[in-house]
Design an enzyme around this catalytic site. Structure first.
Site, PDB file in Angstrom:
ATOM      1  N   GLU A  49       0.865  -1.184   0.000  1.00 10.64           N
ATOM      2  CA  GLU A  49       0.000   0.000   0.000  1.00 10.64           C
ATOM      3  C   GLU A  49       0.897   1.229   0.000  1.00 10.64           C
ATOM      4  O   GLU A  49       1.681   1.431   0.929  1.00 10.64           O
ATOM      5  CB  GLU A  49      -0.867   0.061   1.258  1.00 10.64           C
ATOM      6  CG  GLU A  49      -1.894  -1.021   1.417  1.00 10.64           C
ATOM      7  CD  GLU A  49      -2.684  -0.839   2.712  1.00 10.64           C
ATOM      8  OE1 GLU A  49      -2.625   0.274   3.294  1.00 10.64           O
ATOM      9  OE2 GLU A  49      -3.329  -1.794   3.149  1.00 10.64           O
ATOM     10  N   ASP A  60      -5.087   8.530  10.618  1.00 12.12           N
ATOM     11  CA  ASP A  60      -3.680   8.185  10.801  1.00 12.12           C
ATOM     12  C   ASP A  60      -3.214   8.529  12.208  1.00 12.12           C
ATOM     13  O   ASP A  60      -3.482   9.629  12.712  1.00 12.12           O
ATOM     14  CB  ASP A  60      -2.800   8.945   9.804  1.00 12.12           C
ATOM     15  CG  ASP A  60      -3.073   8.550   8.366  1.00 12.12           C
ATOM     16  OD1 ASP A  60      -3.593   7.442   8.158  1.00 12.12           O
ATOM     17  OD2 ASP A  60      -2.768   9.350   7.466  1.00 12.12           O
TER      18      ASP A  60
END
Length: 271
Positions: A49, A60
Site C-alpha cells: 500500500e 492516521d
C-alpha cells in the site's frame, strides 16, 4: 484477473494469509520511500500500500502523521506517488494506493484513475469514502480495471457491511481499531469478530472476496495471531516507525526494516 486477486490465490494455495505493507510515498524522500518499499517486497510483503501524504488526516496515528508531514515538507506531489507506484509495481508485486478522497477529487477522478492504471497500480483504498458516496470513483475504477477497496469497522451495521462487500473488489479492509491507527503492544479483541461478520456477508452474497485486517500489528507473533482468522495482515505504523527511529542512518533503517518484514512474514506463514 486483478493482481491483488492473483496474490491472494497464491497465498491461499500456500495455506497462509497475505502480508500487506503500508508505507507513505515521499518519506524520508521520494527515492527513500521507494527503497523502503522495495526492501519490504524483497523481505516478504505480498502486497504494498503506497500512502498518499495528506495534510488533514482523520485516521492516521502519530507515527504515520509524522512521516507524512516530513514528506509534505519535502515537496511530495501526487505525480511522485505515481512514480513510486510504478517503481514498486515493476517488481510484479500488487501495488495499491491508500488515500483520503480530497486529493483524488482535486487531481480529477478520471485523471487519477488513468494515471494510477498507467503506473501499474492495482487499485485504491479509500478510508474516508464509502460506496454510497463513490459512484464517480466506482465508474472510473471499472473503466480502468482498478480494484475498489472499501473499509468496514466494528461499528458497521450488517447493512453497511453488505453494501461495502458488494462494492469492493480486490479485498475488503477491516479496520479493527476504533480511533486512529498505530502499532500496539497487544492485538485488538475486535478483529476476529469483525472479520467473521464480514466473511459471513461475503459468503451470504455468494462472493469470493478476501478480508484483510489492520489493527496495529507490530511483530511476528501478533501477525500470526491475526493470520489465524484473516486473509491478510495489514501493517503500517510499525514499518514507518522503523525508519523514523533511524533518521541519520538510512542503511541501518533499511536493515531494521528488512528484519521487521522478515519477522512479520514468518508470522503469517507460521499461522
Amino acid at each position: 484477473m486483478s493482481t491483488v486477486r492473483a496474490a491472494f490465490e497464491k497465498t491461499r494455495a500456500e495455506g497462509r494469509a497475505a502480508l500487506v505493507g503500508y508505507f507513505p510515498a515521499g518519506f524520508p524522500d521520494v527515492q527513500g520511500g521507494i527503497d523502503a518499499m522495495l526492501t519490504m517486497v524483497e523481505a516478504g510483503c505480498d502486497i504494498i500500500e503506497v500512502g498518499l501524504p495528506y495534510s488533514d488526516p482523520v485516521m492516521d496515528g502519530p507515527t504515520i502523521q509524522r512521516a507524512a508531514q516530513q514528506a509534505l515538507e519535502g515537496g511530495i506531489r501526487t505525480d511522485d506517488v505515481f512514480r513510486t507506484v510504478e517503481a514498486v509495481a515493476a517488481t510484479g508485486t500488487p501495488t495499491v494506493v491508500m488515500t483520503y478522497w480530497n486529493p483524488v477529487e482535486r487531481y480529477g477522478v478520471e485523471r487519477f484513475a488513468a494515471a494510477l492504471a498507467e503506473a501499474g497500480g492495482a487499485g485504491l483504498i479509500t478510508p474516508d469514502l464509502t460506496p454510497d458516496f463513490a459512484p464517480e470513483w466506482i465508474a472510473a475504477a471499472d473503466r480502468h480495471d482498478l480494484d475498489k477497496i472499501f473499509l468496514v469497522a466494528p461499528s458497521s451495521t450488517p447493512e453497511r457491511v453488505d453494501l461495502t462487500v458488494q462494492a469492493s473488489r480486490g479485498f475488503v479492509y477491516a479496520t479493527a481499531v476504533m480511533g486512529v491507527t498505530g502499532a500496539r503492544e497487544t492485538s485488538s479483541s475486535l478483529g476476529a469478530p469483525l472479520v467473521a461478520r464480514t466473511k459471513s456477508a461475503v459468503a451470504a452474497l455468494g462472493l469470493d472476496l478476501p478480508v484483510g485486517v489492520g489493527l496495529g500489528v507490530s511483530n511476528g507473533d501478533q501477525a500470526a495471531e491475526v493470520a489465524s482468522y484473516a486473509d491478510a495482515v495489514i501493517v503500517g505504523s510499525a514499518f514507518v516507525r522503523t525508519l523514523l527511529d533511524h533518521p541519520d542512518d538510512r542503511a541501518a533503517g533499511l536493515a531494521a526494516l528488512r528484519a521487521l518484514t522478515h519477522d512479520l512474514a514468518e508470522g503469517v506463514r507460521r499461522a
